[in-house]
Design an enzyme around this catalytic site. Sequence first.
Site, PDB file in Angstrom:
ATOM      1  N   CYS A  93       0.838  -1.210   0.000  1.00 13.87           N
ATOM      2  CA  CYS A  93       0.000   0.000   0.000  1.00 13.87           C
ATOM      3  C   CYS A  93       0.876   1.265   0.000  1.00 13.87           C
ATOM      4  O   CYS A  93       1.500   1.544  -1.010  1.00 13.87           O
ATOM      5  CB  CYS A  93      -0.979  -0.050   1.167  1.00 13.87           C
ATOM      6  SG  CYS A  93      -2.446   0.907   0.837  1.00 13.87           S
ATOM      7  N   HIS A 188      -3.368  -5.063   1.708  1.00 15.04           N
ATOM      8  CA  HIS A 188      -2.720  -5.314   3.003  1.00 15.04           C
ATOM      9  C   HIS A 188      -2.696  -6.803   3.379  1.00 15.04           C
ATOM     10  O   HIS A 188      -3.508  -7.240   4.195  1.00 15.04           O
ATOM     11  CB  HIS A 188      -3.461  -4.544   4.100  1.00 15.04           C
ATOM     12  CG  HIS A 188      -3.202  -3.076   4.079  1.00 15.04           C
ATOM     13  ND1 HIS A 188      -2.279  -2.468   4.894  1.00 15.04           N
ATOM     14  CD2 HIS A 188      -3.728  -2.093   3.309  1.00 15.04           C
ATOM     15  CE1 HIS A 188      -2.253  -1.174   4.646  1.00 15.04           C
ATOM     16  NE2 HIS A 188      -3.126  -0.916   3.689  1.00 15.04           N
ATOM     17  N   GLU A 190      -0.906  -8.319   5.397  1.00 13.06           N
ATOM     18  CA  GLU A 190      -0.565  -8.526   6.811  1.00 13.06           C
ATOM     19  C   GLU A 190      -1.803  -8.595   7.708  1.00 13.06           C
ATOM     20  O   GLU A 190      -1.696  -8.992   8.860  1.00 13.06           O
ATOM     21  CB  GLU A 190       0.418  -7.451   7.295  1.00 13.06           C
ATOM     22  CG  GLU A 190      -0.159  -6.060   7.516  1.00 13.06           C
ATOM     23  CD  GLU A 190      -0.408  -5.274   6.228  1.00 13.06           C
ATOM     24  OE1 GLU A 190      -0.274  -5.833   5.119  1.00 13.06           O
ATOM     25  OE2 GLU A 190      -0.764  -4.089   6.346  1.00 13.06           O
TER      26      GLU A 190
END
Length: 210
Positions: A93, A188, A190
């Site tokens: 991002c 994202h 994560e």
Amino acid sequence: MGNETYNRKLRIGVLALQGDFEAHLKALQQAAFQLGIEVEAKAIRLPTQLDDLDGIIIPGGESTTIGKLMVLYGFNEVLQQKVREGFPIWGTCAGLILLARETDNALAGQPLLASMHIRVRRNAFGSQRESFETDLSVPVLGEAPFHAFFIRGPVIEAVGPEVEILATLDDGTIVAVREGTLLGTAFHPEVAGDPRFHHYFLRIVQSVKS
Ligand code: GLN
């Protein structure tokens, strides 16, 4: 024996100037555990900490803020030199924006690491679709779709011939790319609870190290 284990241990940094670096540190630890490899995941706040790293993640956050802090602390020259030596970097991002050679924000003089041959457009999904989730087909991760969280994310508007496109939205918009040891995702991974992108990055790091 002991030495061998020591050599195989991967040291992965997560740039911790601003943004969601904590989630990446946790995801890296989980991914390492699942792959059965030893990974030391470190929060990086100063360029001197880059010396003994095998790779680094630039997390999501606010790319203008992270970029200014990178200049202030002197990260850019060191990282740019490392990129020339094949150092793996993954930008997610805001991190992807920082890796790009070009953004739509060029006139504002936003500082970039400017390493990947891509042009990105910031906040590309507008206010209606600012943040959304979707299942992406990512062939390098296998058949199962990857559930991707887009949070005020950019898109990749153009890529150079050296860039491999890893994933697009249904309308063809490019959202994940690789160029050699550099990896970029507009979303994202994560926060996805799916470790496959972290596995993929760790494999890039392993291939450089071995
Ligand atoms: N919109 C942010 C930027 O332009 C990126 C958002 C994110 O990293 N989740 O830097």
